[in-house]
Design a protein around this motif. Structure first.
Motif, PDB file in Angstrom:
ATOM      1  N   ALA A 340     -56.291 -12.302  69.575  1.00 29.62           N
ATOM      2  CA  ALA A 340     -57.615 -12.861  69.266  1.00 29.62           C
ATOM      3  C   ALA A 340     -58.303 -12.015  68.203  1.00 29.62           C
ATOM      4  O   ALA A 340     -58.199 -10.784  68.188  1.00 29.62           O
ATOM      5  CB  ALA A 340     -58.456 -12.913  70.535  1.00 29.62           C
ATOM      6  N   LYS A 341     -59.015 -12.678  67.313  1.00 32.67           N
ATOM      7  CA  LYS A 341     -59.620 -11.991  66.169  1.00 32.67           C
ATOM      8  C   LYS A 341     -60.896 -11.247  66.558  1.00 32.67           C
ATOM      9  O   LYS A 341     -61.615 -11.660  67.478  1.00 32.67           O
ATOM     10  CB  LYS A 341     -59.922 -13.008  65.066  1.00 32.67           C
ATOM     11  N   PRO A 342     -61.189 -10.168  65.840  1.00 29.76           N
ATOM     12  CA  PRO A 342     -62.455  -9.466  66.068  1.00 29.76           C
ATOM     13  C   PRO A 342     -63.638 -10.430  65.964  1.00 29.76           C
ATOM     14  O   PRO A 342     -63.658 -11.304  65.108  1.00 29.76           O
ATOM     15  CB  PRO A 342     -62.476  -8.422  64.943  1.00 29.76           C
ATOM     16  N   GLY A 343     -64.589 -10.249  66.842  1.00 26.53           N
ATOM     17  CA  GLY A 343     -65.752 -11.124  66.869  1.00 26.53           C
ATOM     18  C   GLY A 343     -65.630 -12.254  67.867  1.00 26.53           C
ATOM     19  O   GLY A 343     -66.615 -12.910  68.202  1.00 26.53           O
ATOM     20  N   SER A 344     -64.421 -12.504  68.348  1.00 26.55           N
ATOM     21  CA  SER A 344     -64.213 -13.564  69.342  1.00 26.55           C
ATOM     22  C   SER A 344     -64.527 -13.039  70.740  1.00 26.55           C
ATOM     23  O   SER A 344     -64.567 -11.819  70.975  1.00 26.55           O
ATOM     24  CB  SER A 344     -62.769 -14.050  69.301  1.00 26.55           C
ATOM     25  N   LEU A 372     -72.501 -12.263  77.281  1.00 22.93           N
ATOM     26  CA  LEU A 372     -71.742 -13.429  77.749  1.00 22.93           C
ATOM     27  C   LEU A 372     -72.471 -14.739  77.459  1.00 22.93           C
ATOM     28  O   LEU A 372     -71.842 -15.790  77.330  1.00 22.93           O
ATOM     29  CB  LEU A 372     -71.475 -13.315  79.253  1.00 22.93           C
ATOM     30  N   ASP A 373     -73.784 -14.677  77.348  1.00 30.84           N
ATOM     31  CA  ASP A 373     -74.582 -15.889  77.127  1.00 30.84           C
ATOM     32  C   ASP A 373     -74.733 -16.242  75.649  1.00 30.84           C
ATOM     33  O   ASP A 373     -75.451 -17.192  75.313  1.00 30.84           O
ATOM     34  CB  ASP A 373     -75.974 -15.732  77.751  1.00 30.84           C
ATOM     35  N   LYS A 374     -74.071 -15.519  74.777  1.00 27.50           N
ATOM     36  CA  LYS A 374     -74.138 -15.810  73.341  1.00 27.50           C
ATOM     37  C   LYS A 374     -72.853 -16.498  72.886  1.00 27.50           C
ATOM     38  O   LYS A 374     -71.750 -16.106  73.266  1.00 27.50           O
ATOM     39  CB  LYS A 374     -74.336 -14.516  72.546  1.00 27.50           C
ATOM     40  N   GLU A 375     -72.997 -17.536  72.048  1.00 31.49           N
ATOM     41  CA  GLU A 375     -71.830 -18.284  71.564  1.00 31.49           C
ATOM     42  C   GLU A 375     -70.979 -17.438  70.627  1.00 31.49           C
ATOM     43  O   GLU A 375     -71.504 -16.783  69.724  1.00 31.49           O
ATOM     44  CB  GLU A 375     -72.264 -19.551  70.829  1.00 31.49           C
ATOM     45  N   ARG A 376     -69.665 -17.483  70.862  1.00 27.58           N
ATOM     46  CA  ARG A 376     -68.699 -16.832  69.980  1.00 27.58           C
ATOM     47  C   ARG A 376     -67.440 -17.675  69.913  1.00 27.58           C
ATOM     48  O   ARG A 376     -67.184 -18.515  70.779  1.00 27.58           O
ATOM     49  CB  ARG A 376     -68.336 -15.442  70.514  1.00 27.58           C
ATOM     50  N   GLU A 390     -62.701 -24.967  64.889  1.00 26.44           N
ATOM     51  CA  GLU A 390     -62.981 -23.661  65.464  1.00 26.44           C
ATOM     52  C   GLU A 390     -64.028 -23.848  66.545  1.00 26.44           C
ATOM     53  O   GLU A 390     -65.088 -24.412  66.307  1.00 26.44           O
ATOM     54  CB  GLU A 390     -63.505 -22.706  64.390  1.00 26.44           C
ATOM     55  N   TYR A 391     -63.702 -23.406  67.745  1.00 29.93           N
ATOM     56  CA  TYR A 391     -64.586 -23.640  68.888  1.00 29.93           C
ATOM     57  C   TYR A 391     -65.375 -22.389  69.223  1.00 29.93           C
ATOM     58  O   TYR A 391     -64.857 -21.266  69.170  1.00 29.93           O
ATOM     59  CB  TYR A 391     -63.762 -24.071  70.104  1.00 29.93           C
ATOM     60  N   LYS A 392     -66.629 -22.588  69.582  1.00 28.88           N
ATOM     61  CA  LYS A 392     -67.487 -21.492  70.003  1.00 28.88           C
ATOM     62  C   LYS A 392     -68.090 -21.841  71.361  1.00 28.88           C
ATOM     63  O   LYS A 392     -68.482 -22.985  71.590  1.00 28.88           O
ATOM     64  CB  LYS A 392     -68.596 -21.253  68.986  1.00 28.88           C
ATOM     65  N   THR A 393     -68.160 -20.853  72.217  1.00 30.58           N
ATOM     66  CA  THR A 393     -68.789 -21.084  73.511  1.00 30.58           C
ATOM     67  C   THR A 393     -69.449 -19.815  74.011  1.00 30.58           C
ATOM     68  O   THR A 393     -69.035 -18.701  73.672  1.00 30.58           O
ATOM     69  CB  THR A 393     -67.761 -21.573  74.553  1.00 30.58           C
ATOM     70  N   ALA A 394     -70.477 -20.003  74.813  1.00 30.81           N
ATOM     71  CA  ALA A 394     -71.113 -18.912  75.548  1.00 30.81           C
ATOM     72  C   ALA A 394     -70.523 -18.937  76.949  1.00 30.81           C
ATOM     73  O   ALA A 394     -70.842 -19.822  77.750  1.00 30.81           O
ATOM     74  CB  ALA A 394     -72.621 -19.101  75.590  1.00 30.81           C
TER      75      ALA A 394
END
Length: 417
Positions: A340-344, A372-376, A390-394
């Motif tokens: 997994a890439k940095p920032g994920s 954990l409550d912030k989207e990444r 590209e998917y982002k989720t909190a």
């Protein structure tokens, strides 16, 4: 970031294995996390990794043996679940034949060794506990097999013969006469007007039968199940009556699908009394959709219906392999993704030790909860690959509990490529 990793590490509870066999003592912590819950949603970050499937087997075994759960619910058509439940309860049919016939089309990924091992475990459990069995249910609306039509019309013939001609006429030409995959492909080729007309007919049958009282001397339970079978037939037809070339309509169909899956699970719990392990993709069991194609998730609908009696458990992984359909050719094959890439989300989660762990995100320190409550960016691999999105989720907004695995491997697929 180091403080977040340290907090996750202190809160994480070591997962010693994903294998279904052997000691389950490390899952006692999970048992406390879901204490008293009626439905536990257990996701997966890919649709084709053996570690997710085996972990589901392991969790279900624990919940059955230690917490009194008695039903396993899968993202699978209701009618397919009916056939599998007959096998699980009474040994009716041959499991490999049922899997080959029912796990088709978009559901053919379920024809893998890990799920068959789980179903065989359920059958073995019932041989040993005939008076306290476990059950299998499909909660989805993607297909309604010919047996479902036969069950409805057979019940009507026995208990409401005055309605048989009407029901038979409304169902005329609707029951599948080919295999499930071919039937679904041909259904998609029908005009929108014809698909809508079919849904109108199935709705008329459902509403007609829903208003009936059980016939004289009839079994109320049998009547209740007959109405639910008619409902499942209509759910399939209703889901197929949208214009799939229209993005708004497609999103509305997916919202209906998640609503249907939630309603069927809630119905099963209400009418069987069973506590249920619900298996689906992370997207479906979550509270918040991180994909615009899914306006409201099954998990959100279940939270509305059950409140705290529903708990969502998501999966994450750092790297590994999975089976998926090629998005260009629809051929099933093994794919692998690197670290997994940095920032994920996964890049940070994997810095914590141990490699595999369970994390109750509701009880972590406030600053870790804020992270954990912030989207990444998050691995969110569905049935097809490669996926350009590209998917982002909190994670903390999507689930209550997280199971993180360092490395996953592809399941052993048993179907046709």
């Amino acid at each position: 970031m180091e403080n977040v990793v340290a907090a996750i590490e202190r809160s994480a509870l070591t997962l010693r294995s994903t294998e279904p066999e052997g000691s389950l003592r490390d899952l006692d912590v999970l048992g406390r996390m879901v204490k008293g819950t009626k439905v536990v949603g257990l996701g997966e970050a890919t649709h084709g990794s053996q570690d997710f499937f085996r972990m589901k087997h392991r969790v279900f075994r624990y919940l059955v043996e230690e917490k009194g759960f008695r039903s396993f619910s899968l993202e699978l058509p209701w009618s397919s679940g009916v056939r599998l439940n007959e096998y699980v309860l009474d040994g009716e049919g041959n499991l490999k034949d049922i899997a080959r016939e029912e796990f088709q089309g978009s559901y053919r990924i379920w024809n893998n060794q890990d799920y068959l091992d789980l179903i065989e475990w359920m059958r073995d459990y019932n041989r040993q506990h005939p008076n306290d069995p476990v059950q299998f249910m499909g909660n989805d609306m993607g297909y309604a097999g010919p047996e479902l039509y036969e069950r409805v019309t057979g019940h009507v013939a026995r208990n409401h013969p005055q309605l048989l001609e009407r029901v038979t006429e409304l169902y005329r030409g609707l029951a599948p006469t080919t295999d499930a995959g071919t039937y679904s492909e041909e259904y998609f080729k029908l005009s929108l007007a014809e698909r809508k007309e079919r849904a109108e007919r199935t709705e008329k049958v459902y509403e007609l039968l829903r208003k009936q009282r059980p016939g004289a001397g009839a079994d109320k339970q049998a009547h209740m199940w007959m109405v639910q079978h008619a409902r499942a037939i209509h759910q399939m037809a209703a889901g197929m009556s949208f214009d799939f070339n229209n993005e708004v309509q497609s999103a509305e169909m997916m919202k209906l699908r998640d609503q249907v899956m939630a309603e069927n699970v809630a119905w099963w719990h209400k009418h069987t009394g069973d506590r249920i392990l619900l298996s689906a993709h992370n997207t479906h069991v979550s509270y918040n959709s991180f994909d615009t194609r899914y306006p409201k998730t099954q998990g959100a609908f279940l939270r509305d219906a059950l409140g705290k009696d529903y708990v969502s458990i998501g999966f994450s992984f750092y790297q590994g392999a999975f089976k998926a359909f090629g998005t260009e050719d629809n051929v099933m094959r093994t794919y692998r993704v690197g670290a997994a890439k940095p920032g994920s989300n996964e890049h940070t989660l994997d810095k914590a030790r141990p490699d595999d762990y369970i994390l109750d995100m509701r009880t972590v320190p406030n600053f870790a909860r804020a992270w954990l409550d912030k989207e990444r960016v998050t691995w969110n691999i569905g049935a097809g690959w490669p996926d350009p999105m590209e998917y982002k989720t909190a994670l903390g907004q999507a689930h209550d509990v997280l199971i993180h695995l360092n490395d996953v491997e592809a399941t052993t697929y048993l179907g046709t490529p």
